[in-house]
Design a protein around this motif. Sequence first.
Motif, PDB file in Angstrom:
ATOM      1  N   GLU A 160       4.178   6.955 -10.314  1.00  0.00           N
ATOM      2  CA  GLU A 160       5.490   7.006  -9.666  1.00  0.00           C
ATOM      3  C   GLU A 160       5.442   7.817  -8.381  1.00  0.00           C
ATOM      4  O   GLU A 160       6.070   7.451  -7.379  1.00  0.00           O
ATOM      5  CB  GLU A 160       6.527   7.590 -10.630  1.00  0.00           C
ATOM      6  CG  GLU A 160       6.900   6.639 -11.763  1.00  0.00           C
ATOM      7  CD  GLU A 160       7.649   7.308 -12.893  1.00  0.00           C
ATOM      8  OE1 GLU A 160       8.139   6.604 -13.795  1.00  0.00           O
ATOM      9  OE2 GLU A 160       7.725   8.556 -12.894  1.00  0.00           O
ATOM     10  N   ARG A 161       4.684   8.895  -8.382  1.00  0.00           N
ATOM     11  CA  ARG A 161       4.538   9.701  -7.161  1.00  0.00           C
ATOM     12  C   ARG A 161       3.877   8.871  -6.060  1.00  0.00           C
ATOM     13  O   ARG A 161       4.274   8.926  -4.897  1.00  0.00           O
ATOM     14  CB  ARG A 161       3.695  10.954  -7.445  1.00  0.00           C
ATOM     15  CG  ARG A 161       4.418  12.022  -8.222  1.00  0.00           C
ATOM     16  CD  ARG A 161       3.436  13.113  -8.654  1.00  0.00           C
ATOM     17  NE  ARG A 161       2.842  13.783  -7.519  1.00  0.00           N
ATOM     18  CZ  ARG A 161       3.301  14.927  -6.997  1.00  0.00           C
ATOM     19  NH1 ARG A 161       4.374  15.496  -7.506  1.00  0.00           N
ATOM     20  NH2 ARG A 161       2.691  15.482  -5.970  1.00  0.00           N
ATOM     21  N   GLU A 162       2.873   8.095  -6.444  1.00  0.00           N
ATOM     22  CA  GLU A 162       2.187   7.265  -5.462  1.00  0.00           C
ATOM     23  C   GLU A 162       3.121   6.204  -4.906  1.00  0.00           C
ATOM     24  O   GLU A 162       3.123   5.916  -3.707  1.00  0.00           O
ATOM     25  CB  GLU A 162       0.963   6.602  -6.105  1.00  0.00           C
ATOM     26  CG  GLU A 162       0.154   5.712  -5.165  1.00  0.00           C
ATOM     27  CD  GLU A 162      -0.456   6.467  -3.996  1.00  0.00           C
ATOM     28  OE1 GLU A 162      -0.941   5.805  -3.067  1.00  0.00           O
ATOM     29  OE2 GLU A 162      -0.460   7.715  -4.012  1.00  0.00           O
ATOM     30  N   VAL A 163       3.941   5.630  -5.775  1.00  0.00           N
ATOM     31  CA  VAL A 163       4.900   4.622  -5.327  1.00  0.00           C
ATOM     32  C   VAL A 163       5.911   5.239  -4.364  1.00  0.00           C
ATOM     33  O   VAL A 163       6.235   4.660  -3.325  1.00  0.00           O
ATOM     34  CB  VAL A 163       5.612   3.978  -6.533  1.00  0.00           C
ATOM     35  CG1 VAL A 163       6.820   3.162  -6.076  1.00  0.00           C
ATOM     36  CG2 VAL A 163       4.643   3.088  -7.307  1.00  0.00           C
ATOM     37  N   THR A 189      10.138  -1.567 -10.676  1.00  0.00           N
ATOM     38  CA  THR A 189      10.446  -0.734 -11.849  1.00  0.00           C
ATOM     39  C   THR A 189      10.086   0.721 -11.593  1.00  0.00           C
ATOM     40  O   THR A 189      10.846   1.636 -11.936  1.00  0.00           O
ATOM     41  CB  THR A 189       9.685  -1.243 -13.088  1.00  0.00           C
ATOM     42  OG1 THR A 189      10.108  -2.574 -13.384  1.00  0.00           O
ATOM     43  CG2 THR A 189       9.953  -0.352 -14.294  1.00  0.00           C
ATOM     44  N   HIS A 190       8.941   0.964 -10.970  1.00  0.00           N
ATOM     45  CA  HIS A 190       8.532   2.339 -10.651  1.00  0.00           C
ATOM     46  C   HIS A 190       9.529   2.980  -9.682  1.00  0.00           C
ATOM     47  O   HIS A 190       9.886   4.156  -9.835  1.00  0.00           O
ATOM     48  CB  HIS A 190       7.125   2.347 -10.032  1.00  0.00           C
ATOM     49  CG  HIS A 190       6.026   2.139 -11.021  1.00  0.00           C
ATOM     50  ND1 HIS A 190       5.948   2.818 -12.215  1.00  0.00           N
ATOM     51  CD2 HIS A 190       4.939   1.320 -10.979  1.00  0.00           C
ATOM     52  CE1 HIS A 190       4.864   2.439 -12.878  1.00  0.00           C
ATOM     53  NE2 HIS A 190       4.235   1.532 -12.152  1.00  0.00           N
ATOM     54  N   VAL A 191       9.974   2.215  -8.686  1.00  0.00           N
ATOM     55  CA  VAL A 191      10.947   2.739  -7.722  1.00  0.00           C
ATOM     56  C   VAL A 191      12.251   3.096  -8.444  1.00  0.00           C
ATOM     57  O   VAL A 191      12.821   4.174  -8.231  1.00  0.00           O
ATOM     58  CB  VAL A 191      11.220   1.717  -6.598  1.00  0.00           C
ATOM     59  CG1 VAL A 191      12.382   2.184  -5.717  1.00  0.00           C
ATOM     60  CG2 VAL A 191       9.974   1.511  -5.744  1.00  0.00           C
ATOM     61  N   THR A 192      12.708   2.191  -9.290  1.00  0.00           N
ATOM     62  CA  THR A 192      13.960   2.418 -10.025  1.00  0.00           C
ATOM     63  C   THR A 192      13.860   3.649 -10.911  1.00  0.00           C
ATOM     64  O   THR A 192      14.794   4.465 -10.981  1.00  0.00           O
ATOM     65  CB  THR A 192      14.299   1.187 -10.882  1.00  0.00           C
ATOM     66  OG1 THR A 192      14.434   0.036 -10.033  1.00  0.00           O
ATOM     67  CG2 THR A 192      15.600   1.396 -11.652  1.00  0.00           C
ATOM     68  N   ARG A 193      12.748   3.805 -11.601  1.00  0.00           N
ATOM     69  CA  ARG A 193      12.564   4.967 -12.482  1.00  0.00           C
ATOM     70  C   ARG A 193      12.494   6.265 -11.686  1.00  0.00           C
ATOM     71  O   ARG A 193      13.033   7.291 -12.112  1.00  0.00           O
ATOM     72  CB  ARG A 193      11.299   4.785 -13.324  1.00  0.00           C
ATOM     73  CG  ARG A 193      11.434   3.737 -14.417  1.00  0.00           C
ATOM     74  CD  ARG A 193      10.133   3.544 -15.174  1.00  0.00           C
ATOM     75  NE  ARG A 193      10.298   2.579 -16.255  1.00  0.00           N
ATOM     76  CZ  ARG A 193       9.284   2.082 -16.964  1.00  0.00           C
ATOM     77  NH1 ARG A 193       8.031   2.455 -16.673  1.00  0.00           N
ATOM     78  NH2 ARG A 193       9.514   1.211 -17.926  1.00  0.00           N
TER      79      ARG A 193
END
Length: 218
Positions: A160-163, A189-193
């Motif tokens: 998530e940090r990388e995204v 999904t990663h952005v939303t989370r």
Amino acid sequence: MTITVLLADDQHLVRAGFRSLLRRGRDLSVVGEASTGDEAVRAARELQPDVILMDIRMPGMDGITATRRILAAQQTRIIILTTFETDEYVFAALAAGASGFLTKEIDPDGLRAAVRVVAGGDALLSPSVTRRVVGQFAHRPVPAAGRAGGERLSVLTGREREVVRLVATGLSNDEIAATLVISPLTAKTHVTRAIAKLGVRDRVQLVIVAYEDGLVGN
């Protein structure tokens, strides 16, 4: 469903031009105008528009202060209007809670599409625009408060940090997917989370957090 719009700009011709362009969209309705920040705050309270097109530089209260006051009192979406090359306050306006920004040279279809995007709850931060923003502001030192607040990112997973870092460099979900070799749906999904975990409003705010907390180098 009709999207209601408030125009806030000190130049009558600018407001008239935007009003004319927006009225060509059957789902768009200009419900009011303001020529100062104070008028914008009052009109927002009285008219409760879905979207406000807000100029930065106006007599008296500026667009940044008006944005902050409006969003502290009600739920609406604000798009900042800027000449970009000369305005130095775009990033501050986004930090105040604006959902994105437009240059005043935007084409008619782009203007109407932008209002619809923001009214739908998305942030108006296209990859090309993001790159211009970070190019404008990346050389500035990270505020002391931002450096101290780096713990915010500890709630994110490594992926998530990388995204979030890639979002802050201006990549779209499709480009993030290609970079990380994942599906676009997984990237979204990663952005939303990340948005949910950090308690921010949208993609715009993710970019701000990334810079304030040093995830993206200056």
